[in-house]
Design a protein around this motif. Sequence first.
Motif, PDB file in Angstrom:
ATOM      1  N   ARG A 319       0.301  -1.096  -0.003  1.00 42.57           N
ATOM      2  CA  ARG A 319       0.075   0.035   0.041  1.00 42.57           C
ATOM      3  C   ARG A 319       0.861   1.451   0.001  1.00 42.57           C
ATOM      4  NH1 ARG A 319      -4.392   1.790   4.783  1.00 42.57           N
ATOM      5  NH2 ARG A 319      -4.858   3.963   3.962  1.00 42.57           N
ATOM      6  N   ALA A 320       1.969   1.199   0.551  1.00 41.73           N
ATOM      7  CA  ALA A 320       3.037   3.109   1.126  1.00 41.73           C
ATOM      8  C   ALA A 320       4.079   2.855  -0.522  1.00 41.73           C
ATOM      9  CB  ALA A 320       3.340   2.803   1.939  1.00 41.73           C
ATOM     10  N   LEU A 321       4.271   1.506  -1.216  1.00 42.79           N
ATOM     11  CA  LEU A 321       5.245   1.537  -2.520  1.00 42.79           C
ATOM     12  C   LEU A 321       4.320   2.357  -3.087  1.00 42.79           C
ATOM     13  CD1 LEU A 321       6.167  -1.968  -2.310  1.00 42.79           C
ATOM     14  CD2 LEU A 321       7.882   0.368  -1.413  1.00 42.79           C
ATOM     15  N   MET A 322       5.426   2.579  -4.618  1.00 38.05           N
ATOM     16  CA  MET A 322       4.571   3.560  -5.430  1.00 38.05           C
ATOM     17  C   MET A 322       5.577   3.362  -6.243  1.00 38.05           C
ATOM     18  SD  MET A 322       3.816   7.475  -4.201  1.00 38.05           S
ATOM     19  CE  MET A 322       2.968   8.142  -5.300  1.00 38.05           C
ATOM     20  N   VAL A 323       5.005   3.423  -8.129  1.00 36.31           N
ATOM     21  CA  VAL A 323       5.568   2.611  -8.992  1.00 36.31           C
ATOM     22  C   VAL A 323       6.179   4.023  -9.101  1.00 36.31           C
ATOM     23  CG1 VAL A 323       4.903   2.546 -11.555  1.00 36.31           C
ATOM     24  CG2 VAL A 323       3.912   1.342 -10.503  1.00 36.31           C
ATOM     25  N   GLY A 373      16.027  -6.587  -0.340  1.00 37.30           N
ATOM     26  CA  GLY A 373      15.937  -6.777   0.889  1.00 37.30           C
ATOM     27  C   GLY A 373      15.603  -5.772   2.114  1.00 37.30           C
ATOM     28  N   THR A 374      16.658  -4.712   1.767  1.00 33.41           N
ATOM     29  CA  THR A 374      17.292  -4.048   2.982  1.00 33.41           C
ATOM     30  C   THR A 374      16.596  -2.790   2.558  1.00 33.41           C
ATOM     31  OG1 THR A 374      19.441  -3.388   1.941  1.00 33.41           O
ATOM     32  CG2 THR A 374      18.772  -5.317   3.783  1.00 33.41           C
ATOM     33  N   LYS A 375      16.978  -2.213   1.048  1.00 30.92           N
ATOM     34  CA  LYS A 375      16.616  -0.711   1.122  1.00 30.92           C
ATOM     35  C   LYS A 375      15.380  -0.667   0.225  1.00 30.92           C
ATOM     36  CE  LYS A 375      20.672   0.051   2.117  1.00 30.92           C
ATOM     37  NZ  LYS A 375      20.728   1.137   3.134  1.00 30.92           N
ATOM     38  N   LEU A 376      14.805  -1.344  -0.958  1.00 33.22           N
ATOM     39  CA  LEU A 376      14.029  -1.235  -1.315  1.00 33.22           C
ATOM     40  C   LEU A 376      12.815  -2.290  -2.369  1.00 33.22           C
ATOM     41  CD1 LEU A 376      11.743   0.756  -2.933  1.00 33.22           C
ATOM     42  CD2 LEU A 376      13.180   1.561  -4.829  1.00 33.22           C
ATOM     43  N   PRO A 377      12.268  -3.125  -2.282  1.00 31.56           N
ATOM     44  CA  PRO A 377      11.656  -3.187  -1.295  1.00 31.56           C
ATOM     45  C   PRO A 377      11.389  -2.810   0.608  1.00 31.56           C
ATOM     46  CG  PRO A 377      10.111  -4.417  -3.046  1.00 31.56           C
ATOM     47  CD  PRO A 377      11.550  -4.377  -3.049  1.00 31.56           C
ATOM     48  N   THR A 408       6.241  -1.998 -11.643  1.00 30.01           N
ATOM     49  CA  THR A 408       4.080  -2.136 -11.131  1.00 30.01           C
ATOM     50  C   THR A 408       4.316  -3.155  -9.595  1.00 30.01           C
ATOM     51  OG1 THR A 408       4.712  -5.125 -11.892  1.00 30.01           O
ATOM     52  CG2 THR A 408       4.515  -3.239 -13.373  1.00 30.01           C
ATOM     53  N   ILE A 409       2.691  -3.208  -9.272  1.00 28.86           N
ATOM     54  CA  ILE A 409       2.495  -3.170  -8.233  1.00 28.86           C
ATOM     55  C   ILE A 409       1.154  -3.713  -8.138  1.00 28.86           C
ATOM     56  CG2 ILE A 409       1.890  -2.776  -6.132  1.00 28.86           C
ATOM     57  CD1 ILE A 409       3.488   0.153  -5.527  1.00 28.86           C
ATOM     58  N   ARG A 410       1.489  -5.396  -8.440  1.00 26.25           N
ATOM     59  CA  ARG A 410      -0.296  -5.780  -8.597  1.00 26.25           C
ATOM     60  C   ARG A 410      -0.112  -7.526  -7.407  1.00 26.25           C
ATOM     61  NH1 ARG A 410       1.342  -5.066 -14.212  1.00 26.25           N
ATOM     62  NH2 ARG A 410       0.202  -3.880 -14.837  1.00 26.25           N
ATOM     63  N   CYS A 415       9.978  -5.578  -9.110  1.00 24.75           N
ATOM     64  CA  CYS A 415      11.509  -4.673  -9.267  1.00 24.75           C
ATOM     65  C   CYS A 415      12.103  -4.797 -10.428  1.00 24.75           C
ATOM     66  CB  CYS A 415      12.217  -5.319  -8.053  1.00 24.75           C
ATOM     67  SG  CYS A 415      11.301  -4.844  -6.605  1.00 24.75           S
ATOM     68  N   GLY A 416      12.542  -3.637 -10.947  1.00 19.84           N
ATOM     69  CA  GLY A 416      13.425  -3.672 -12.453  1.00 19.84           C
ATOM     70  C   GLY A 416      15.111  -3.170 -11.646  1.00 19.84           C
ATOM     71  N   PHE A 417      15.896  -3.822 -11.658  1.00 21.52           N
ATOM     72  CA  PHE A 417      17.041  -3.925 -11.317  1.00 21.52           C
ATOM     73  C   PHE A 417      18.220  -4.147 -12.707  1.00 21.52           C
ATOM     74  CE2 PHE A 417      16.165  -8.294 -10.817  1.00 21.52           C
ATOM     75  CZ  PHE A 417      17.566  -9.072 -11.455  1.00 21.52           C
ATOM     76  N   TRP A 418      19.540  -2.983 -11.870  1.00 21.46           N
ATOM     77  CA  TRP A 418      20.276  -3.064 -12.988  1.00 21.46           C
ATOM     78  C   TRP A 418      21.941  -2.876 -12.325  1.00 21.46           C
ATOM     79  CZ3 TRP A 418      15.814  -0.030 -12.879  1.00 21.46           C
ATOM     80  CH2 TRP A 418      14.947  -0.478 -14.167  1.00 21.46           C
ATOM     81  N   CYS A 419      23.027  -3.511 -12.888  1.00 24.30           N
ATOM     82  CA  CYS A 419      24.341  -3.282 -11.966  1.00 24.30           C
ATOM     83  C   CYS A 419      25.099  -3.104 -13.819  1.00 24.30           C
ATOM     84  CB  CYS A 419      24.949  -4.775 -11.887  1.00 24.30           C
ATOM     85  SG  CYS A 419      23.747  -5.866 -10.502  1.00 24.30           S
TER      86      CYS A 419
END
Length: 446
Positions: A319-323, A373-377, A408-410, A415-419
């Motif tokens: 509920r608190a997360l935002m795209v 796991g520690t930052k986002l989400p 997306t939040i469904r 989560c998309g991620f890039w290194c």
Amino acid sequence: MFHKPQDLIKRTPADGINRPEFLKQLVQEFRKTNSAESKLQVLANLANFAYDPVNYLHIRSQKVIDLFLEQLTSDDNQLIAFAAAGLCNLVNDPINKDYIIGNGGIQNIEKNLSINDDNIILSSITTLMYLYAPEIKTGQRIISDETSGIRSEIFLEECDNKFTYQQWRYTNGVAEGCELLKGQSFPLEMNCDYLNGISFNKGCYVGQELTARTHHTGVTRKRIMPLIFDDTPTGLDLDADIYNESDPSVKRPPGKLRGLCGKIGIALLRIDECLKAKRLIVGGFTAKTFIPNWWKMSSLLYIKLVMLSQLSRRLQSTRALMVGDRVVISKRVDESDINDFARLSGDTNPIHSGDRPLVHGIYLAGLVSGVIGTKLPGAGTVVVSKNLRFPNACYAGDLVKIEVEIQTIRKFVRCGFWCRVGDKVVMEGTADVIIKRLTKNQTLTV
């Protein structure tokens, strides 16, 4: 829910229903029962009754507000959550508001802001916004004909009338007409809620659901605000971009100019960012913004509530997360990291040693998992699936920038991620996650 007495009459059975008596029985059941489950069910029902203004008189007569206030100090966070929700539902009524204040409600609501539960925090923030709100006195505009005789009561010179009224509006952050961004902004961003231009108890209009949700979560990041320029600006466009003077090259400007009257302007600004800026810059002219004194809270309280709403987001619920939420951290991978991972995983492939060791791909995936796991989400996140690509190699000594973004939040949060190493992507992909609530015995570092 029903909103009008006539609606209740239409839906009332032939043998009738005594709403005060029903509420009385609920309160008595809560007082008498020793079942924790029954208490939760009763309080949840009472919180739902508090949503409809037609019930307010009965709620006050049956001392339901007292029950909500008592449960704010409960040892059970679920009871606190229902009590906070009930108060949040009814606090917009002036009589209820005065009763809560008069019975010490503010102190206990503020204490509950430290509870590790995003629902409690969001309900408490919204309730405090109403409790701290002063009566709004934004003046009046008088339109009359020449024969009314009212001109003798107005002390402004005719030539100054329009100019002075416009200055007053801009100083107080009140927009009208073309200053409003039609079709591009929400009513809350135009301060329609502060100006009593929106009812959250009735009505149906385009965007109602989003407007109501934004209102009740207490997070409106942009609003129409006044600008005071250091010098009288000239040649500025109505839609001129506004930047923080210390960061004028940012891709997304924190505001847009909406009107100008001498050295006073009006603008749509990202509140937190613009309040913290020492100076704003508009087309080469410097300016400063501030919170108008008629707003629903003082500047310090407003900043406090913005920070608390951001804190509630970090308590990690869907509920608190935002795209669009994003976090970026950097780590330099050295040879000892590669050796340690090889030892733990058993992957002693020679390509991971020698003069220029190649970083294990799964080591990079582990860095991403650490951020997720520690930052986002954040805490409580469980990865259920992950897709990986390794378009370029990563070597010992490289500085890796790890970036995670909510896409997306469904049912699941994606989560998309890039290194990245410099401008090269060494790993990219997506992860579907679920977010589990932490128990009381688990800790959360914010």
